[in-house]
Write a protein that holds these residues in place. Structure first.
Motif, PDB file in Angstrom:
ATOM      1  N   SER A 151       0.810  -1.220   0.000  1.00 11.39           N
ATOM      2  CA  SER A 151       0.000   0.000   0.000  1.00 11.39           C
ATOM      3  C   SER A 151       0.843   1.270   0.000  1.00 11.39           C
ATOM      4  CB  SER A 151      -0.925   0.002   1.227  1.00 11.39           C
ATOM      5  OG  SER A 151      -0.165  -0.090   2.428  1.00 11.39           O
ATOM      6  N   ASP A 152       2.125   1.139   0.287  1.00 10.72           N
ATOM      7  CA  ASP A 152       3.019   2.299   0.319  1.00 10.72           C
ATOM      8  C   ASP A 152       3.671   2.595  -1.022  1.00 10.72           C
ATOM      9  OD1 ASP A 152       2.736   2.787   3.138  1.00 10.72           O
ATOM     10  OD2 ASP A 152       4.053   1.069   3.506  1.00 10.72           O
ATOM     11  N   LEU A 153       3.458   1.744  -2.029  1.00 15.93           N
ATOM     12  CA  LEU A 153       4.115   1.939  -3.317  1.00 15.93           C
ATOM     13  C   LEU A 153       3.776   3.308  -3.900  1.00 15.93           C
ATOM     14  CD1 LEU A 153       3.609  -1.556  -5.011  1.00 15.93           C
ATOM     15  CD2 LEU A 153       5.742  -0.592  -4.126  1.00 15.93           C
ATOM     16  N   SER A 154       4.778   3.972  -4.438  1.00 17.55           N
ATOM     17  CA  SER A 154       4.566   5.289  -5.032  1.00 17.55           C
ATOM     18  C   SER A 154       3.805   5.159  -6.348  1.00 17.55           C
ATOM     19  CB  SER A 154       5.916   5.979  -5.283  1.00 17.55           C
ATOM     20  OG  SER A 154       6.603   6.180  -4.066  1.00 17.55           O
ATOM     21  N   PRO A 155       2.802   6.016  -6.583  1.00 20.82           N
ATOM     22  CA  PRO A 155       2.051   5.936  -7.844  1.00 20.82           C
ATOM     23  C   PRO A 155       2.921   6.248  -9.057  1.00 20.82           C
ATOM     24  CG  PRO A 155       1.446   7.902  -6.590  1.00 20.82           C
ATOM     25  CD  PRO A 155       2.283   7.069  -5.681  1.00 20.82           C
ATOM     26  N   THR A 156       3.948   7.065  -8.846  1.00 21.72           N
ATOM     27  CA  THR A 156       4.897   7.396  -9.907  1.00 21.72           C
ATOM     28  C   THR A 156       6.305   7.195  -9.372  1.00 21.72           C
ATOM     29  OG1 THR A 156       3.392   9.045 -10.834  1.00 21.72           O
ATOM     30  CG2 THR A 156       5.719   9.182 -11.477  1.00 21.72           C
ATOM     31  N   PHE A 157       7.133   6.502 -10.144  1.00 17.26           N
ATOM     32  CA  PHE A 157       8.519   6.277  -9.758  1.00 17.26           C
ATOM     33  C   PHE A 157       9.391   6.775 -10.907  1.00 17.26           C
ATOM     34  CE2 PHE A 157      11.118   3.518  -6.799  1.00 17.26           C
ATOM     35  CZ  PHE A 157      12.351   3.942  -7.267  1.00 17.26           C
ATOM     36  N   ILE A 183      10.355  -4.198  -0.751  1.00 18.02           N
ATOM     37  CA  ILE A 183       9.730  -2.909  -1.050  1.00 18.02           C
ATOM     38  C   ILE A 183      10.500  -1.862  -0.259  1.00 18.02           C
ATOM     39  CG2 ILE A 183       7.623  -1.534  -0.971  1.00 18.02           C
ATOM     40  CD1 ILE A 183       6.038  -4.127  -1.121  1.00 18.02           C
ATOM     41  N   THR A 184      11.214  -1.010  -0.969  1.00 15.18           N
ATOM     42  CA  THR A 184      12.133  -0.075  -0.325  1.00 15.18           C
ATOM     43  C   THR A 184      11.999   1.310  -0.930  1.00 15.18           C
ATOM     44  OG1 THR A 184      13.859  -0.778  -1.860  1.00 15.18           O
ATOM     45  CG2 THR A 184      13.825  -1.844   0.309  1.00 15.18           C
ATOM     46  N   ARG A 185      12.614   2.274  -0.261  1.00 20.34           N
ATOM     47  CA  ARG A 185      12.578   3.663  -0.736  1.00 20.34           C
ATOM     48  C   ARG A 185      13.875   3.992  -1.461  1.00 20.34           C
ATOM     49  NH1 ARG A 185      12.231   8.086   3.760  1.00 20.34           N
ATOM     50  NH2 ARG A 185      14.497   7.812   3.731  1.00 20.34           N
ATOM     51  N   HIS A 186      13.724   4.576  -2.626  1.00 15.93           N
ATOM     52  CA  HIS A 186      14.849   5.048  -3.434  1.00 15.93           C
ATOM     53  C   HIS A 186      15.025   6.533  -3.158  1.00 15.93           C
ATOM     54  CE1 HIS A 186      17.348   5.060  -7.194  1.00 15.93           C
ATOM     55  NE2 HIS A 186      16.985   6.330  -7.187  1.00 15.93           N
ATOM     56  N   ASP A 187      16.198   6.920  -2.663  1.00 16.46           N
ATOM     57  CA  ASP A 187      16.495   8.329  -2.380  1.00 16.46           C
ATOM     58  C   ASP A 187      17.482   8.841  -3.404  1.00 16.46           C
ATOM     59  OD1 ASP A 187      14.958   8.743   0.051  1.00 16.46           O
ATOM     60  OD2 ASP A 187      16.351   7.361   1.004  1.00 16.46           O
ATOM     61  N   CYS A 188      17.047   9.774  -4.227  1.00 12.96           N
ATOM     62  CA  CYS A 188      17.879  10.307  -5.293  1.00 12.96           C
ATOM     63  C   CYS A 188      18.630  11.539  -4.810  1.00 12.96           C
ATOM     64  CB  CYS A 188      17.033  10.660  -6.506  1.00 12.96           C
ATOM     65  SG  CYS A 188      18.013  11.240  -7.926  1.00 12.96           S
ATOM     66  N   VAL A 189      19.853  11.721  -5.320  1.00 13.99           N
ATOM     67  CA  VAL A 189      20.664  12.878  -4.961  1.00 13.99           C
ATOM     68  C   VAL A 189      20.022  14.182  -5.450  1.00 13.99           C
ATOM     69  CG1 VAL A 189      22.102  12.899  -7.037  1.00 13.99           C
ATOM     70  CG2 VAL A 189      23.072  13.680  -4.862  1.00 13.99           C
ATOM     71  N   TRP A 246      14.557  13.835  -4.612  1.00 10.10           N
ATOM     72  CA  TRP A 246      13.263  13.159  -4.587  1.00 10.10           C
ATOM     73  C   TRP A 246      13.418  11.715  -4.102  1.00 10.10           C
ATOM     74  CZ3 TRP A 246      12.982   8.800  -7.597  1.00 10.10           C
ATOM     75  CH2 TRP A 246      13.872   8.708  -8.686  1.00 10.10           C
ATOM     76  N   SER A 247      12.314  11.155  -3.629  1.00 11.61           N
ATOM     77  CA  SER A 247      12.284   9.778  -3.161  1.00 11.61           C
ATOM     78  C   SER A 247      11.050   9.084  -3.709  1.00 11.61           C
ATOM     79  CB  SER A 247      12.262   9.718  -1.625  1.00 11.61           C
ATOM     80  OG  SER A 247      13.416  10.297  -1.066  1.00 11.61           O
ATOM     81  N   ALA A 248      11.124   7.765  -3.833  1.00 11.39           N
ATOM     82  CA  ALA A 248       9.973   6.973  -4.264  1.00 11.39           C
ATOM     83  C   ALA A 248      10.119   5.570  -3.701  1.00 11.39           C
ATOM     84  CB  ALA A 248       9.865   6.938  -5.788  1.00 11.39           C
ATOM     85  N   ILE A 249       8.991   4.920  -3.495  1.00 10.48           N
ATOM     86  CA  ILE A 249       8.976   3.565  -2.952  1.00 10.48           C
ATOM     87  C   ILE A 249       8.592   2.595  -4.066  1.00 10.48           C
ATOM     88  CG2 ILE A 249       7.832   2.003  -1.323  1.00 10.48           C
ATOM     89  CD1 ILE A 249       7.512   4.419   0.544  1.00 10.48           C
ATOM     90  N   GLY A 250       9.419   1.569  -4.251  1.00  8.17           N
ATOM     91  CA  GLY A 250       9.173   0.584  -5.288  1.00  8.17           C
ATOM     92  C   GLY A 250       9.380  -0.826  -4.785  1.00  8.17           C
ATOM     93  N   LYS A 251       8.827  -1.768  -5.520  1.00  8.65           N
ATOM     94  CA  LYS A 251       8.934  -3.188  -5.195  1.00  8.65           C
ATOM     95  C   LYS A 251       9.918  -3.833  -6.164  1.00  8.65           C
ATOM     96  CE  LYS A 251       6.071  -7.380  -4.926  1.00  8.65           C
ATOM     97  NZ  LYS A 251       4.675  -7.882  -5.077  1.00  8.65           N
ATOM     98  N   ALA A 277      18.436  -6.824  -9.382  1.00  6.37           N
ATOM     99  CA  ALA A 277      16.985  -6.803  -9.607  1.00  6.37           C
ATOM    100  C   ALA A 277      16.653  -6.976 -11.085  1.00  6.37           C
ATOM    101  CB  ALA A 277      16.394  -5.502  -9.085  1.00  6.37           C
ATOM    102  N   TYR A 278      15.752  -7.933 -11.374  1.00  7.67           N
ATOM    103  CA  TYR A 278      15.248  -8.134 -12.726  1.00  7.67           C
ATOM    104  C   TYR A 278      13.748  -7.848 -12.810  1.00  7.67           C
ATOM    105  CZ  TYR A 278      14.717 -12.679 -10.375  1.00  7.67           C
ATOM    106  OH  TYR A 278      14.448 -13.681  -9.453  1.00  7.67           O
ATOM    107  N   GLY A 279      13.132  -7.472 -11.681  1.00  8.82           N
ATOM    108  CA  GLY A 279      11.710  -7.161 -11.678  1.00  8.82           C
ATOM    109  C   GLY A 279      11.417  -5.923 -10.864  1.00  8.82           C
ATOM    110  N   MET A 280      10.366  -5.201 -11.258  1.00  7.64           N
ATOM    111  CA  MET A 280       9.963  -3.984 -10.547  1.00  7.64           C
ATOM    112  C   MET A 280       8.449  -3.896 -10.522  1.00  7.64           C
ATOM    113  SD  MET A 280      10.783  -0.003 -11.529  1.00  7.64           S
ATOM    114  CE  MET A 280      10.197   1.354 -10.481  1.00  7.64           C
ATOM    115  N   ASN A 281       7.892  -3.762  -9.342  1.00  5.50           N
ATOM    116  CA  ASN A 281       6.450  -3.595  -9.171  1.00  5.50           C
ATOM    117  C   ASN A 281       5.638  -4.686  -9.872  1.00  5.50           C
ATOM    118  OD1 ASN A 281       6.977  -1.328  -7.639  1.00  5.50           O
ATOM    119  ND2 ASN A 281       6.531   0.131  -9.280  1.00  5.50           N
ATOM    120  N   GLY A 282       6.143  -5.919  -9.781  1.00  6.75           N
ATOM    121  CA  GLY A 282       5.392  -7.062 -10.285  1.00  6.75           C
ATOM    122  C   GLY A 282       5.568  -7.372 -11.752  1.00  6.75           C
TER     123      GLY A 282
END
Length: 258
Positions: A66-72, A124-130, A133-138, A195-200
């Motif tokens: 439920s925490d996945l970001s709608p836009t990554f 499912i983790t948070r990506h923090d960009c230099v 911005w941040s986003a949560i992805g699977k 990683a070879y998969g993202m968000n299913g």
């Protein structure tokens, strides 16, 4: 979770939108040898303190579906300008192989299908960009340590280098090709995955297909995309600019812990 963003990363990140702008920003930051030396000392102190705190290998925070970001957003290159990569993409990456070599007992050439036969890990983790911005992805993939176990590390192994398909600058010596490196403490961490998969779904091209690194305790530019080769080495000082990564050679910190 507290993010560590150094003065250099913050200032350089303002120009990260294009390679040319980023390089100009880094050039301005590194014109002063005294400033550069001070920043390097600060980086060593930061790394030392964080290594002490993280010596027992704690996990980065993991989230719920439920925490996945709608836009990554896609960071860095979104499509490598490479004829070889284009041919691999056209073939659905059937001909792609991940080369694993250097200070290993058993060099490997692994297809995507072979990587998917390793025990999978999903996180499912948070990506923090230099860039700020941040986003949560699977992410789904294989723990890097499983691949290194099969290859077998030699006694002098200290760092793992990731060579990528994207070339941000045209150069005869290869210094314009994206690469990154981490030490064995991060390489063997259970959340450091290929990683070879993202968000299913299969990893999208913009996010590094067919394979990217996820090293969840560091900032986004360490998460190398479009992986082609993993090289195990004793030192990173011999690689192009000698700082251990494409952006590090241009002023960013090598250790980007968060």
């Amino acid at each position: 979770m507290t993010r560590h963003v150094s003065r250099r990363q913050f200032l350089a990140g303002l120009a990260y939108g294009s390679a040319a702008a980023s390089l100009a920003g880094c050039d301005r930051l590194t014109q002063s040898a005294e400033v550069d030396a001070m920043l390097r000392i600060a980086e060593r102190w930061t790394m030392t303190s964080q290594r002490l705190l993280l010596s027992h290998q704690p996990l980065a925070r993991e989230f719920a579906e439920s925490d996945l970001s709608p836009t990554f957003r896609a960071n860095g290159t979104q499509m490598p300008d490479s004829e070889e990569y284009s041919q691999l993409l056209d073939g659905g990456f059937a001909g792609w192989r991940l080369q694993v070599d250097g200070l290993v007992q058993r060099p490997l050439r692994l297809s995507l299908a072979e990587l998917k036969r390793f025990p999978p890990r999903t996180q499912i983790t948070r990506h923090d960009c230099v860039e700020g911005w941040s986003a949560i992805g699977k992410w789904e993939g294989v723990a890097l340590r499983h691949v290194l176990d099969v290859a077998g590390l030699l006694p002098d192994a200290r760092y793992v280098v990731f060579h990528c398909a994207d070339e941000l600058e045209r150069s005869l010596d290869g210094s314009g090709r994206y690469y990154e490196s981490i030490d064995l403490l991060d390489a063997l961490h259970p959340q450091t995955i290929l990683a070879y998969g993202m968000n299913g779904t299969d990893l999208p091209v913009a996010h590094g297909a067919p394979l990217r690194l996820r090293v969840e305790r560091q900032l986004g530019y360490k998460h190398a995309k479009y992986l082609m080769r993993i090289e195990v080495v004793a030192t990173i000082s011999h690689l192009w600019g000698g700082k251990g990564g494409f952006w590090e050679d241009r002023g960013y910190e090598w250790y980007a812990g968060i």
